[in-house]
Design an enzyme around this catalytic site. Sequence first.
Site, PDB file in Angstrom:
ATOM      1  CB  THR A 192      -7.504  -6.330   9.586  1.00 47.24           C
ATOM      2  OG1 THR A 192      -7.945  -7.429   8.792  1.00 47.24           O
ATOM      3  CG2 THR A 192      -7.853  -5.028   8.890  1.00 47.24           C
TER       4      THR A 192
ATOM      5  CG  PHE B 190     -13.258   0.848   7.168  1.00 50.11           C
ATOM      6  CD1 PHE B 190     -12.805   0.261   5.993  1.00 50.11           C
ATOM      7  CD2 PHE B 190     -14.089   0.088   8.003  1.00 50.11           C
ATOM      8  CE1 PHE B 190     -13.144  -1.048   5.655  1.00 50.11           C
ATOM      9  CE2 PHE B 190     -14.430  -1.215   7.666  1.00 50.11           C
ATOM     10  CZ  PHE B 190     -13.965  -1.785   6.494  1.00 50.11           C
TER      11      PHE B 190
ATOM     12  CD  GLU C  98      -8.893  -8.792  -3.616  1.00 50.63           C
ATOM     13  OE1 GLU C  98      -7.693  -9.058  -3.394  1.00 50.63           O
ATOM     14  OE2 GLU C  98      -9.712  -8.511  -2.717  1.00 50.63           O
TER      15      GLU C  98
ATOM     16  NE  ARG D 126      -6.311 -12.453   4.773  1.00 52.08           N
ATOM     17  CZ  ARG D 126      -7.057 -11.348   4.865  1.00 52.08           C
ATOM     18  NH1 ARG D 126      -6.937 -10.356   3.978  1.00 52.08           N
ATOM     19  NH2 ARG D 126      -7.912 -11.204   5.850  1.00 52.08           N
TER      20      ARG D 126
ATOM     21  CG  ASN E  46      -3.755  -2.448   7.005  1.00 44.19           C
ATOM     22  OD1 ASN E  46      -3.615  -1.887   5.915  1.00 44.19           O
ATOM     23  ND2 ASN E  46      -4.776  -3.239   7.279  1.00 44.19           N
TER      24      ASN E  46
ATOM     25  NE  ARG F 103      -2.468  -5.876   7.037  1.00 44.80           N
ATOM     26  CZ  ARG F 103      -3.604  -6.396   6.586  1.00 44.80           C
ATOM     27  NH1 ARG F 103      -4.201  -7.378   7.242  1.00 44.80           N
ATOM     28  NH2 ARG F 103      -4.152  -5.936   5.464  1.00 44.80           N
TER      29      ARG F 103
ATOM     30  CE1 TYR G 218      -9.640  -2.856   0.737  1.00 43.95           C
ATOM     31  CE2 TYR G 218      -8.859  -1.206  -0.822  1.00 43.95           C
ATOM     32  CZ  TYR G 218      -8.598  -2.179   0.135  1.00 43.95           C
ATOM     33  OH  TYR G 218      -7.297  -2.469   0.490  1.00 43.95           O
TER      34      TYR G 218
ATOM     35  CE  LYS H 187      -3.973  -2.210   2.313  1.00 43.82           C
ATOM     36  NZ  LYS H 187      -4.857  -2.170   3.506  1.00 43.82           N
TER      37      LYS H 187
ATOM     38  CG  HIS I 249      -5.251  -6.028  -0.437  1.00 43.87           C
ATOM     39  ND1 HIS I 249      -6.425  -6.178   0.274  1.00 43.87           N
ATOM     40  CD2 HIS I 249      -5.364  -6.844  -1.524  1.00 43.87           C
ATOM     41  CE1 HIS I 249      -7.217  -7.023  -0.377  1.00 43.87           C
ATOM     42  NE2 HIS I 249      -6.593  -7.444  -1.461  1.00 43.87           N
TER      43      HIS I 249
HETATM   44  O1  CDP Z   1      -7.164  -5.935   4.572  1.00 41.47           O
HETATM   45  P1  CDP Z   1      -7.957  -6.989   5.316  1.00 41.47           P
HETATM   46  O2  CDP Z   1      -8.596  -8.001   4.405  1.00 41.47           O
HETATM   47  O3  CDP Z   1      -7.131  -7.625   6.404  1.00 41.47           O
HETATM   48  O4  CDP Z   1      -9.128  -6.218   6.095  1.00 41.47           O
HETATM   49  P2  CDP Z   1     -10.615  -5.794   5.673  1.00 41.47           P
HETATM   50  O5  CDP Z   1     -11.481  -5.994   6.859  1.00 41.47           O
HETATM   51  O6  CDP Z   1     -11.013  -6.449   4.391  1.00 41.47           O
HETATM   52  O7  CDP Z   1     -10.478  -4.218   5.448  1.00 41.47           O
HETATM   53  C1  CDP Z   1      -9.907  -3.711   4.269  1.00 41.47           C
HETATM   54  C2  CDP Z   1      -9.016  -2.523   4.615  1.00 41.47           C
HETATM   55  O8  CDP Z   1      -9.817  -1.435   5.084  1.00 41.47           O
HETATM   56  C3  CDP Z   1      -7.999  -2.750   5.737  1.00 41.47           C
HETATM   57  O9  CDP Z   1      -6.837  -3.433   5.318  1.00 41.47           O
HETATM   58  C4  CDP Z   1      -7.704  -1.325   6.150  1.00 41.47           C
HETATM   59  O10 CDP Z   1      -6.832  -0.678   5.218  1.00 41.47           O
HETATM   60  C5  CDP Z   1      -9.084  -0.676   6.037  1.00 41.47           C
HETATM   61  N1  CDP Z   1      -9.803  -0.667   7.318  1.00 41.47           N
HETATM   62  C6  CDP Z   1      -9.727   0.471   8.127  1.00 41.47           C
HETATM   63  O11 CDP Z   1      -9.057   1.444   7.755  1.00 41.47           O
HETATM   64  N2  CDP Z   1     -10.388   0.503   9.327  1.00 41.47           N
HETATM   65  C7  CDP Z   1     -11.122  -0.551   9.734  1.00 41.47           C
HETATM   66  N3  CDP Z   1     -11.764  -0.478  10.908  1.00 41.47           N
HETATM   67  C8  CDP Z   1     -11.220  -1.705   8.952  1.00 41.47           C
HETATM   68  C9  CDP Z   1     -10.529  -1.734   7.738  1.00 41.47           C
HETATM   69 MG    MG Z   2     -10.254  -7.916   3.155  1.00 44.80          MG
END
Ligand code: CDP
Ligand code: MG
Length: 149
Positions: free
Chosen positions: A91, A57, A126, A85, A112, A102, A49, A9, A115
Site C-alpha cells: 500500500t 485517511f 467491488e 495484488r 499510490n 507502486r 471504502y 486512480k 487500487h
Molecule cells: O489499497 P490497499 O488495499 O493496498 O490499502 P488499504 O489499506 O485498503 O487502503 C485503501 C487506500 O486508502 C490506499 O490505497 C490509499 O489510497 C489510502 N490510504 C491512505 O491514503 N493513507 C493510509 N495511511 C492508508 C491508506
Molecule cells: Mg484495501
Amino acid sequence: MERTLVIVKPDGVQRALVGEIIKRFESRGLRIAGMKLMRISRETAEQHYAEHKGKGFYDGTVAYMTSAPVVVLCLEGPDAVAAVRATVGATNPLNAAAGTIRGDFGLNISRNLIHAADKPETAVRELALYFSEADMISYERAADKWLKE
Ligand code: CDP
Ligand code: MG
C-alpha cells in the site's frame, strides 16, 4: 479462473501511466474482461471504502478517488486476485518492492496510483460497484494455452 477489480486512480491517469500499468498486467498473462474511463461518484467511493470509514485517511481517500477520471478494469486469469495484488505492491509505495507498480512509480501512500481488490470475496463485491454482468466479457485468446500447464 478468477476475476478481479483494478482501478488506475486519478494520479495514474493524470501522470499518463494508464498504458504502462495495463501493459504490466497484460504481459503477466491476465486478460482484460472489462475496461472503462469514468468519474467515480461520491456515493460509489464511500461504498467502495466503507471498511475504512472513521479512519484518518478516509475523507482524503474519498476526495482523491472522486477528484478526476479513473480507469476501471476487470482482469481475469487463474488466481487473478493474488497475481494482481503482487503486481501492484505494498500500500505504501515506500515499502513496495522495486518491480511492482507502486514501487516503480509511487512515493506517497495517499497517491499510490492503483487500487486492486484484496480477496476473491472483495473482488466480487467491488466488481459489482463498477460493472454490470454484461460489461464483463470472458473469451479465449490464442496464447492462453501457453499460460498454464
Ligand atoms: O489499497 P490497499 O488495499 O493496498 O490499502 P488499504 O489499506 O485498503 O487502503 C485503501 C487506500 O486508502 C490506499 O490505497 C490509499 O489510497 C489510502 N490510504 C491512505 O491514503 N493513507 C493510509 N495511511 C492508508 C491508506
Ligand atoms: Mg484495501
